[in-house]
Scaffold this motif. Structure first.
Motif, PDB file in Angstrom:
ATOM      1  N   UNK A 222      45.041   1.175  26.540  1.00 37.84           N
ATOM      2  CA  UNK A 222      44.356  -0.071  26.021  1.00 37.84           C
ATOM      3  C   UNK A 222      44.171  -0.045  24.651  1.00 37.84           C
ATOM      4  N   UNK A 223      43.394   1.020  24.312  1.00 37.73           N
ATOM      5  CA  UNK A 223      42.948   1.011  22.683  1.00 37.73           C
ATOM      6  C   UNK A 223      44.101   1.261  21.901  1.00 37.73           C
TER       7      UNK A 223
ATOM      8  N   UNK B 297      37.442   2.174  21.233  1.00 34.95           N
ATOM      9  CA  UNK B 297      37.635   0.953  20.344  1.00 34.95           C
ATOM     10  C   UNK B 297      38.591   1.296  19.287  1.00 34.95           C
ATOM     11  N   UNK B 298      39.421   0.339  18.894  1.00 34.30           N
ATOM     12  CA  UNK B 298      40.464   0.534  17.729  1.00 34.30           C
ATOM     13  C   UNK B 298      39.850   0.136  16.765  1.00 34.30           C
ATOM     14  N   UNK B 299      39.891   0.659  15.689  1.00 29.79           N
ATOM     15  CA  UNK B 299      39.385   0.302  14.211  1.00 29.79           C
ATOM     16  C   UNK B 299      39.628   1.029  13.088  1.00 29.79           C
ATOM     17  N   UNK B 300      40.239   0.395  11.897  1.00 37.04           N
ATOM     18  CA  UNK B 300      40.620   0.998  10.768  1.00 37.04           C
ATOM     19  C   UNK B 300      41.790   1.870  11.099  1.00 37.04           C
ATOM     20  N   UNK B 301      42.647   1.538  12.167  1.00 36.12           N
ATOM     21  CA  UNK B 301      43.848   2.380  12.249  1.00 36.12           C
ATOM     22  C   UNK B 301      43.658   3.441  13.088  1.00 36.12           C
ATOM     23  N   UNK B 302      42.655   3.489  13.833  1.00 34.18           N
ATOM     24  CA  UNK B 302      42.364   4.900  14.482  1.00 34.18           C
ATOM     25  C   UNK B 302      41.560   4.505  15.665  1.00 34.18           C
ATOM     26  N   UNK B 303      41.762   5.209  16.876  1.00 30.65           N
ATOM     27  CA  UNK B 303      41.019   4.985  18.032  1.00 30.65           C
ATOM     28  C   UNK B 303      40.295   5.952  18.313  1.00 30.65           C
ATOM     29  N   UNK B 304      38.913   5.494  18.928  1.00 31.77           N
ATOM     30  CA  UNK B 304      37.714   6.315  19.141  1.00 31.77           C
ATOM     31  C   UNK B 304      37.481   6.258  20.435  1.00 31.77           C
ATOM     32  N   UNK B 305      37.538   7.379  21.448  1.00 28.53           N
ATOM     33  CA  UNK B 305      37.200   7.356  22.818  1.00 28.53           C
ATOM     34  C   UNK B 305      35.985   7.743  23.086  1.00 28.53           C
ATOM     35  N   UNK B 306      35.124   7.357  24.141  1.00 33.48           N
ATOM     36  CA  UNK B 306      33.864   7.653  24.625  1.00 33.48           C
ATOM     37  C   UNK B 306      34.136   8.787  25.339  1.00 33.48           C
ATOM     38  N   UNK B 307      33.160   9.841  24.853  1.00 36.04           N
ATOM     39  CA  UNK B 307      33.218  11.382  25.430  1.00 36.04           C
ATOM     40  C   UNK B 307      33.031  11.370  26.864  1.00 36.04           C
TER      41      UNK B 307
END
Length: 245
Positions: A204-205, A178-188
């Motif tokens: 994509x993100x 997901x892309x949120x609040x200027x950052x990308x979080x990838x599922x481990x």
């Protein structure tokens, strides 16, 4: 007006958005090419009304969103015994379990075989032992994902105008990234997938840093770096269930 919600089908979490529309008389569902669900509802409809429609169309949602008929089966629960296999970067490697004086199970990998060191009390396949061994395996995957996934993603950031976007690893609910609040979080769990799939989710993100919606320009940006992104997305849709510990 639009609001985001989550719909649960068993253990599957389906994020969706409701848009309330003037003059609309029925609840309509749409799943676009990005595999995200949109709901359009009459102004007087409640969230409960919408979820009643989702309940009625549960099979359709699963077929559209996850290709249930094609989706690879979720692997049977592991007991983490010698001879089982663990997935890493798209390949499966044999697991060897050895008894040592270690107080807690610990996993290592030599490039060919996984070795799980356990205390003799953790060697059996009882529920507590399996849980402790699984925790050790998950810890190893999480450690590798934190080392590898951001590094792979950061290679693409300058090409997408996403310099300075932070890339972290976690477990976004129901999503691979997901892309949120200027950052990308990838599922481990992406560390279990082939690297080409890891790259697809990262690109994509990161593309969302410049494109809010899954518009033509968004997919053009993704396709400029990954011309076969549709194949990679399809792989993830069909094989996502197999990326589990």
């Amino acid at each position: 007006m639009t609001h985001a919600y989550q719909y649960h089908i068993g253990q599957t979490v389906v994020p969706y958005e409701i848009t309330w529309c003037e003059g609309r008389e029925t609840v309509g569902l749409r799943i676009d090419e990005s595999m995200e669900m949109e709901v359009r509802a009459p102004m007087e409809a409640t969230v409960s009304d919408v979820e009643s429609v989702l309940d009625e169309r549960k099979d359709w949602i699963l077929e559209k969103l996850y290709g249930l008929g094609e989706q690879a089966d979720t692997p049977r629960g592991k007991e983490f015994l010698s001879g089982e296999k663990l997935r890493y970067r798209g390949r499966q490697y044999r697991l060897r379990v050895v008894e040592t004086g270690s107080q807690s199970p610990e996993l290592s990998f030599d490039g060919d075989t996984f070795t799980l060191e356990v205390h003799r009390f953790d060697a059996p396949d009882d529920e507590v032992s399996v849980r402790r061994k699984r925790e050790a395996v998950v810890d190893w995957y999480r450690g590798r994902s934190e080392e590898e996934l951001p590094e792979r993603a950061e290679r693409f950031a300058p090409k997408l105008g996403a310099e300075g976007v932070s890339v972290g690893v976690g477990e976004p609910e129901g999503r691979w990234g997901e892309y949120k609040d200027g950052g990308v979080l990838l599922n481990w769990r992406l560390v279990l997938a082939p690297v080409r799939i890891q790259d697809y989710v990262a690109v994509h993100e990161l593309a969302h840093a410049s494109h809010d919606e899954h518009s033509a320009s968004f997919w053009n940006a993704v396709g400029s770096l990954l011309p076969d992104y549709e194949d990679r997305r399809e792989w993830l849709r069909i094989n996502g269930n197999s990326l589990t510990v």
